[in-house]
Design a protein around this motif. Structure first.
Motif, PDB file in Angstrom:
ATOM      1  N   LEU A  78       3.206   5.954  -2.721  1.00  0.00           N
ATOM      2  CA  LEU A  78       4.245   6.703  -3.282  1.00  0.00           C
ATOM      3  C   LEU A  78       4.429   6.866  -4.554  1.00  0.00           C
ATOM      4  O   LEU A  78       4.543   7.739  -5.296  1.00  0.00           O
ATOM      5  CB  LEU A  78       5.717   5.892  -2.936  1.00  0.00           C
ATOM      6  CG  LEU A  78       6.141   5.996  -1.201  1.00  0.00           C
ATOM      7  CD1 LEU A  78       7.177   5.284  -0.896  1.00  0.00           C
ATOM      8  CD2 LEU A  78       5.992   7.507  -0.790  1.00  0.00           C
ATOM      9  N   GLU A  79       4.096   5.582  -5.403  1.00  0.00           N
ATOM     10  CA  GLU A  79       3.893   5.920  -6.802  1.00  0.00           C
ATOM     11  C   GLU A  79       2.815   6.878  -7.311  1.00  0.00           C
ATOM     12  O   GLU A  79       3.033   7.656  -8.240  1.00  0.00           O
ATOM     13  CB  GLU A  79       3.450   4.451  -7.369  1.00  0.00           C
ATOM     14  CG  GLU A  79       4.646   3.572  -7.320  1.00  0.00           C
ATOM     15  CD  GLU A  79       4.225   2.309  -7.908  1.00  0.00           C
ATOM     16  OE1 GLU A  79       2.961   1.978  -8.089  1.00  0.00           O
ATOM     17  OE2 GLU A  79       4.976   1.384  -8.100  1.00  0.00           O
ATOM     18  N   LEU A  80       1.569   6.854  -6.536  1.00  0.00           N
ATOM     19  CA  LEU A  80       0.891   7.759  -6.793  1.00  0.00           C
ATOM     20  C   LEU A  80       0.992   9.409  -6.896  1.00  0.00           C
ATOM     21  O   LEU A  80       0.846  10.397  -7.460  1.00  0.00           O
ATOM     22  CB  LEU A  80      -0.670   7.653  -6.036  1.00  0.00           C
ATOM     23  CG  LEU A  80      -1.424   6.258  -6.382  1.00  0.00           C
ATOM     24  CD1 LEU A  80      -2.673   6.180  -5.500  1.00  0.00           C
ATOM     25  CD2 LEU A  80      -2.148   6.353  -7.784  1.00  0.00           C
TER      26      LEU A  80
ATOM     27  N   THR B  27       4.776  14.464 -11.146  1.00  0.00           N
ATOM     28  CA  THR B  27       4.972  14.514 -12.322  1.00  0.00           C
ATOM     29  C   THR B  27       4.003  15.142 -13.288  1.00  0.00           C
ATOM     30  O   THR B  27       4.409  16.024 -14.422  1.00  0.00           O
ATOM     31  CB  THR B  27       5.312  13.102 -13.088  1.00  0.00           C
ATOM     32  OG1 THR B  27       6.130  12.429 -12.160  1.00  0.00           O
ATOM     33  CG2 THR B  27       5.871  13.101 -14.492  1.00  0.00           C
TER      34      THR B  27
ATOM     35  N   GLU C  61       4.212  10.453  -6.624  1.00  0.00           N
ATOM     36  CA  GLU C  61       5.366  10.610  -7.746  1.00  0.00           C
ATOM     37  C   GLU C  61       4.464  10.950  -9.042  1.00  0.00           C
ATOM     38  O   GLU C  61       4.979  11.669  -9.755  1.00  0.00           O
ATOM     39  CB  GLU C  61       6.096   9.570  -7.861  1.00  0.00           C
ATOM     40  CG  GLU C  61       7.251   9.740  -8.861  1.00  0.00           C
ATOM     41  CD  GLU C  61       8.225  10.548  -8.694  1.00  0.00           C
ATOM     42  OE1 GLU C  61       8.899  11.225  -9.344  1.00  0.00           O
ATOM     43  OE2 GLU C  61       8.436  11.008  -7.370  1.00  0.00           O
ATOM     44  N   ARG C  62       3.558  10.331  -9.363  1.00  0.00           N
ATOM     45  CA  ARG C  62       2.737  10.513 -10.672  1.00  0.00           C
ATOM     46  C   ARG C  62       2.099  11.686 -10.598  1.00  0.00           C
ATOM     47  O   ARG C  62       2.012  12.476 -11.799  1.00  0.00           O
ATOM     48  CB  ARG C  62       1.694   9.250 -10.826  1.00  0.00           C
ATOM     49  CG  ARG C  62       1.052   9.370 -12.264  1.00  0.00           C
ATOM     50  CD  ARG C  62       0.324   7.906 -12.351  1.00  0.00           C
ATOM     51  NE  ARG C  62       0.803   6.757 -12.082  1.00  0.00           N
ATOM     52  CZ  ARG C  62       0.065   5.774 -11.697  1.00  0.00           C
ATOM     53  NH1 ARG C  62      -1.093   5.623 -11.707  1.00  0.00           N
ATOM     54  NH2 ARG C  62       0.675   4.632 -11.567  1.00  0.00           N
ATOM     55  N   LYS C  63       1.591  12.128  -9.356  1.00  0.00           N
ATOM     56  CA  LYS C  63       0.919  13.506  -9.409  1.00  0.00           C
ATOM     57  C   LYS C  63       2.033  14.542  -9.621  1.00  0.00           C
ATOM     58  O   LYS C  63       1.678  15.659 -10.144  1.00  0.00           O
ATOM     59  CB  LYS C  63       0.058  13.536  -8.131  1.00  0.00           C
ATOM     60  CG  LYS C  63      -0.629  14.828  -7.844  1.00  0.00           C
ATOM     61  CD  LYS C  63      -1.322  14.859  -6.569  1.00  0.00           C
ATOM     62  CE  LYS C  63      -2.048  16.164  -6.442  1.00  0.00           C
ATOM     63  NZ  LYS C  63      -2.856  16.352  -4.995  1.00  0.00           N
TER      64      LYS C  63
ATOM     65  N   GLN D 240       0.767  -1.196   0.130  1.00  0.00           N
ATOM     66  CA  GLN D 240       0.247  -0.119   0.153  1.00  0.00           C
ATOM     67  C   GLN D 240       0.807   1.299   0.027  1.00  0.00           C
ATOM     68  O   GLN D 240       0.546   2.262  -0.776  1.00  0.00           O
ATOM     69  CB  GLN D 240      -0.921   0.030   1.320  1.00  0.00           C
ATOM     70  CG  GLN D 240      -1.811  -1.059   1.243  1.00  0.00           C
ATOM     71  CD  GLN D 240      -2.838  -1.141   2.654  1.00  0.00           C
ATOM     72  OE1 GLN D 240      -2.543  -0.482   3.390  1.00  0.00           O
ATOM     73  NE2 GLN D 240      -3.873  -1.804   2.345  1.00  0.00           N
TER      74      GLN D 240
ATOM     75  N   LYS E 216       3.824   1.498  -1.031  1.00  0.00           N
ATOM     76  CA  LYS E 216       4.673   1.766  -2.477  1.00  0.00           C
ATOM     77  C   LYS E 216       3.414   2.222  -3.480  1.00  0.00           C
ATOM     78  O   LYS E 216       3.931   3.128  -4.318  1.00  0.00           O
ATOM     79  CB  LYS E 216       5.067   0.203  -3.043  1.00  0.00           C
ATOM     80  CG  LYS E 216       5.689   0.086  -4.223  1.00  0.00           C
ATOM     81  CD  LYS E 216       6.126  -1.003  -4.545  1.00  0.00           C
ATOM     82  CE  LYS E 216       6.829  -0.979  -6.040  1.00  0.00           C
ATOM     83  NZ  LYS E 216       7.429  -2.480  -6.226  1.00  0.00           N
ATOM     84  N   ASN E 217       2.303   1.885  -3.335  1.00  0.00           N
ATOM     85  CA  ASN E 217       1.335   2.254  -4.330  1.00  0.00           C
ATOM     86  C   ASN E 217       1.163   3.868  -4.145  1.00  0.00           C
ATOM     87  O   ASN E 217       0.814   4.557  -5.025  1.00  0.00           O
ATOM     88  CB  ASN E 217      -0.078   1.508  -4.105  1.00  0.00           C
ATOM     89  CG  ASN E 217       0.107   0.104  -4.779  1.00  0.00           C
ATOM     90  OD1 ASN E 217       0.801  -0.218  -5.515  1.00  0.00           O
ATOM     91  ND2 ASN E 217      -0.835  -0.660  -3.979  1.00  0.00           N
TER      92      ASN E 217
END
Length: 224
Positions: free
Chosen positions: A132-134, A140, A136-138, A127, A129-130
């Motif tokens: 952090l990915e969200l 970006t 990072e995507r935001k 969770q 990791k997900n």
């Protein structure tokens, strides 16, 4: 010596029916006084009965003692100790088996708890990791949007600068030349309508608004 019927029955341990049958058969001496039957017995007869009962009781007690208390020998004692020892060994084995089972159950419970905790932490890691990915995507996307906005602003400034080289141009035609959305054009046009009576930069001619880039800077009115 005389005894009542109840006393005679209790003393000689017989029932009243047996006593009545003996009286009818004239096997006992008795008298009747005030409707009460008394059986006549002699002291010698009682003593004889007592002696007989005593001897019988002695024989019975001896037989019972022989049955209950057999002769105790060394072999008997050893057998008893061996039996008791085997019994205790059996109990100890049962207790050890129960202890081993409890230890196994405890270890299984601890392993299950450990697996459960590891599963929870693994799920939390996934969770996180997900998330952090969200994030990072935001970030970006926000950087990309900021870059696009800067490029558009730069292009708009270039267009404004290039338009400064023009002399007089109608506001409507100028807005058409810009890459603006409809609501943005309406905002800018309304801004010019509100300012043209008080702002000499806004030229009104034949019901239309004009801009003279050779004389004035309209960047504040054209901002969006």
């Amino acid at each position: 010596m005389r005894l009542t019927a109840n006393e005679y029955c209790n003393y000689f341990k017989i029932s009243k029916e047996v006593l009545n049958s003996k009286i009818k058969a004239n096997k006992l001496d008795y008298i009747i006084e005030d409707d009460q039957i008394y059986i006549l017995v002699t002291k010698n007869f009682l003593d004889e009965k007592n002696d007989n009962n005593y001897e019988k009781e002695k024989v019975v007690l001896k037989q019972i003692n022989q049955i209950i208390r057999p002769k105790t020998t060394v072999a008997t004692v050893l057998a008893l100790y061996q039996k008791e020892n085997n019994f205790l060994k059996s109990k100890v084995a049962q207790l050890e088996a129960k202890i081993d089972k409890l230890i196994d159950d405890k270890e299984q419970m601890l392993r299950a708890e450990r697996d459960k905790i590891e599963q929870i932490y693994s799920l939390k890691d996934a969770q996180l990791k997900n998330i952090l990915e969200l994030v990072e995507r935001k970030m970006t996307l926000e950087r990309e949007q900021t870059t696009i906005h800067e490029i558009e602003s730069f292009n708009h400034q270039d267009e404004t600068k290039s338009s400064l080289n023009l002399k007089t141009v109608e506001l409507k035609e100028y807005l058409k030349s810009l890459n603006l959305k409809s609501f943005q054009k309406k905002i800018i046009k309304k801004r010019f309508l509100n300012a043209y009576n008080n702002d000499i930069r806004v030229i009104h001619k034949d019901g239309k608004l004009y801009l003279d880039f050779s004389k004035y800077d309209y960047s504040d009115l054209l901002a969006y």
